[in-house]
Design an enzyme around this catalytic site. Structure first.
Site, short mmCIF file in Angstrom:
data_model
loop_
_atom_site.label_atom_id
_atom_site.label_comp_id
_atom_site.label_asym_id
_atom_site.label_seq_id
_atom_site.Cartn_x
_atom_site.Cartn_y
_atom_site.Cartn_z
N ASP A 292 1.09 -1.41 0.35
CA ASP A 292 0.28 -0.08 -0.18
C ASP A 292 1.08 0.72 0.10
OD1 ASP A 292 -2.38 1.89 0.41
OD2 ASP A 292 -2.83 1.05 2.40
N HIS A 293 0.21 2.38 0.18
CA HIS A 293 1.51 3.91 -0.34
C HIS A 293 1.25 4.26 0.73
CE1 HIS A 293 -0.36 3.61 -4.97
NE2 HIS A 293 0.52 3.26 -4.94
N GLY A 440 -5.08 4.11 1.76
CA GLY A 440 -6.18 3.84 0.78
C GLY A 440 -5.82 2.37 -0.40
N HIS A 441 -4.96 1.78 -0.61
CA HIS A 441 -4.92 1.35 -1.69
C HIS A 441 -3.58 0.91 -1.65
CE1 HIS A 441 -4.21 5.86 -2.79
NE2 HIS A 441 -5.77 5.49 -3.32
N PRO A 442 -4.56 -0.80 -0.94
CA PRO A 442 -4.09 -1.47 -0.26
C PRO A 442 -4.38 -2.94 -1.29
CG PRO A 442 -6.18 -1.98 0.38
CD PRO A 442 -5.87 -0.65 0.18
#
Length: 504
Positions: A292-293, A440-442
């Site tokens: 994720d970021h 919120g980019h898993p």
């Protein structure tokens, strides 16, 4: 165990960014019986609450899974927001409609995925969108998902000040991040129409689609695990013990939940499964490559008279750190007004948030136990390498310098969160690591790859290695997190696999 009434040909678990797309596409064939199960509520096409439709409200705790995770070494517990509703996280996100870059897809080929190049995926990005602007070679005009390129006149004064500050610092002005170039600064493209966030349940599961006699859509159904006969999936059992029989199962429950369902089903690292008394069915590295970021929000009060807050999502600087590989853009600085977002200060604010979008570090998703209602153990392991920490520090310094620029500074009052952004590297790194949040980019808990790849869980069409009649189609199969927000890429994945495997 009670059995559901009628077996499905295809049972889809999760009605989010991928699952809603699959349900719509696979049910286009009237001979194929499709059942879609979603753990959150299903509001149908007309009853979505205002909190989910209003694109200027980011995240909604009434429609959230309640996940927490370990962030990094100085962020022992952070909130990991995920939408729990038909439409999934596409119903609660900020509405950013950006694709992964061509170079991101080139990396996928390293994992044995030779037909996921940008040339391969571009037709599906075009097919999913309808947008009136941008070059025809990149854009679609008639797809289900409305995408609109924000213009300067739609932005707030603070957003415009951010873009002007970045240009003054030498960054190139980008008119369309979904076009040929991404290296620079400009307004976002958004899946927002007239202030309404367009989620996949709204645009794919329309009244017309839901009227198909071969499609059943159910909300408020939590799936425990997949059932098998021999090595072939035969359906699922829910948390309340109901069995849904199916010819095949597709998990589209998201990066955390799809991994947890696989693990509870006996698919994952054998030793980990055995420690929970789960009979191992397939020894695969489920949950071992979470990416994720890492995200560092710097929230400023807006200056008096500069309090405009809509649209929430405004502008992006997409750039390279000094340590980026050739052609990579590994940093995002986002200018957003997080009105009503949980854990943000109230009132007129601008967040200049930095994300490291090509992290080296990998995290994990593991089971806390066999109970499907107990959250999995999520460890993002953010900034887990020295190079990640150095690059994030560089990004936060860029954001801080832009906030001080004469083009943006007049729009800003004081720094609210964190309390300070010190100059000294060690101190600033400590502030960053103790204030991390989730972008919120898993992705990547069940990565696609060749059968002999040590990190692969599924093949290039989402089929789980070594088992039959079971696929995973959502962001968990992305082999490397892209250098961008993930929603459009996840929708594209579902569109492409629906076409290549099922021909709709």
């Amino acid at each position: 165990m009670s059995h559901s009434v009628e077996p499905a040909d295809v049972l889809i678990v999760g009605g989010g960014s991928a699952g809603a797309v699959l349900a719509a596409r696979l049910s286009e064939n009237p001979a194929r019986r499709v059942v879609l199960l979603e753990a959150g509520p299903d509001y149908g096409p007309t009853r979505f609450p205002d909190a989910l439709l209003d694109a200027n409200r980011i995240a909604d705790l009434d429609h959230d899974w309640g996940y927490t995770s370990r962030g990094g070494r100085l962020s022992p517990e952070i909130t990991a927001l995920r939408g729990k509703v038909m439409g999934g996280s596409s119903a609660v996100n900020a509405g950013a409609a950006l694709r992964a870059r061509a170079l991101d897809f080139a990396r996928w080929a390293e994992n044995g995925l030779d037909d996921w190049s940008f040339t391969d995926v571009l037709p599906y990005f075009r097919a999913l969108e309808n947008t009136p602007t941008g070059a025809d070679e990149f854009h679609g005009r008639s797809g289900p998902m409305p995408v609109r390129q924000l213009t300067d006149s739609e932005l707030t004064p603070a957003h415009r000040g951010f873009i002007d500050a970045a240009v003054a610092h030498g960054y190139k002005r980008i008119a369309d991040f979904n076009g040929a170039e991404q290296d620079g600064v400009g307004p976002f493209a958004v899946n927002v129409l007239d202030g309404i966030r367009q989620n996949t349940a709204l645009v794919y599961l329309t009244a017309e689609v839901r009227a198909r006699p071969n499609l059943t859509v159910r909300g408020a159904v939590t799936v425990d695990r997949v059932l098998f006969s021999g090595g072939s999936a035969t359906g699922v059992v829910t948390a309340d013990g109901t069995v849904y029989d199916a010819g095949e199962v597709i998990l589209s429950a998201g990066t955390y939940a799809s991994a947890a369902i696989l693990l509870r089903s006996g698919i994952g690292p054998a030793g980990e499964l055995a420690s929970h008394g789960i009979e191992p069915l397939a020894d695969l590295p489920v949950g071992q490559h979470l990416q994720d970021h890492p995200f560092c929000p710097a929230v400023y009060a807006l200056a008096p008279g500069r309090g405009e807050m809509a649209p929430a999502l405004g502008a992006l600087l997409w750039t390279a750190s000094s340590e980026a590989a050739d052609g990579e853009l590994d940093l995002n600085v986002v200018a957003v007004h997080p009105g009503g977002a949980p854990f943000m200060p109230p009132g007129g604010v601008l967040a200049l948030s930095t994300a490291l979008v090509l992290p080296e570090a990998r995290g994990t998703v593991r089971l806390a136990g066999r109970d499907p209602l107990v959250q999995p153990l999520i460890d993002h392991n953010y900034l887990g390498t020295e190079r990640d920490r150095r690059r994030m520090l560089e990004g936060v310094r860029i954001a801080r310098d832009l906030a001080r620029d004469p083009a943006l500074a007049p729009s800003l009052g004081g720094l609210l969160m964190p309390r300070e952004l010190p100059d000294e590297a060690e101190e600033l790194t400590r502030v960053i690591e103790s204030g991390l949040a989730v972008y919120g980019h898993p992705t990547s808990t069940a990565p696609m790859g060749a059968a002999d790849s040590p990190q692969a869980v599924v093949d290039s069409r989402g089929a789980v290695h070594g088992l039959a009649a079971l696929r995973v189609v959502d962001a968990s199969v992305i082999p490397y997190v892209p250098s961008s927000v993930t929603n459009l890429t996840t929708i594209m994945l579902a569109e492409r696999i629906a076409d290549l495997v099922y021909g709709h």
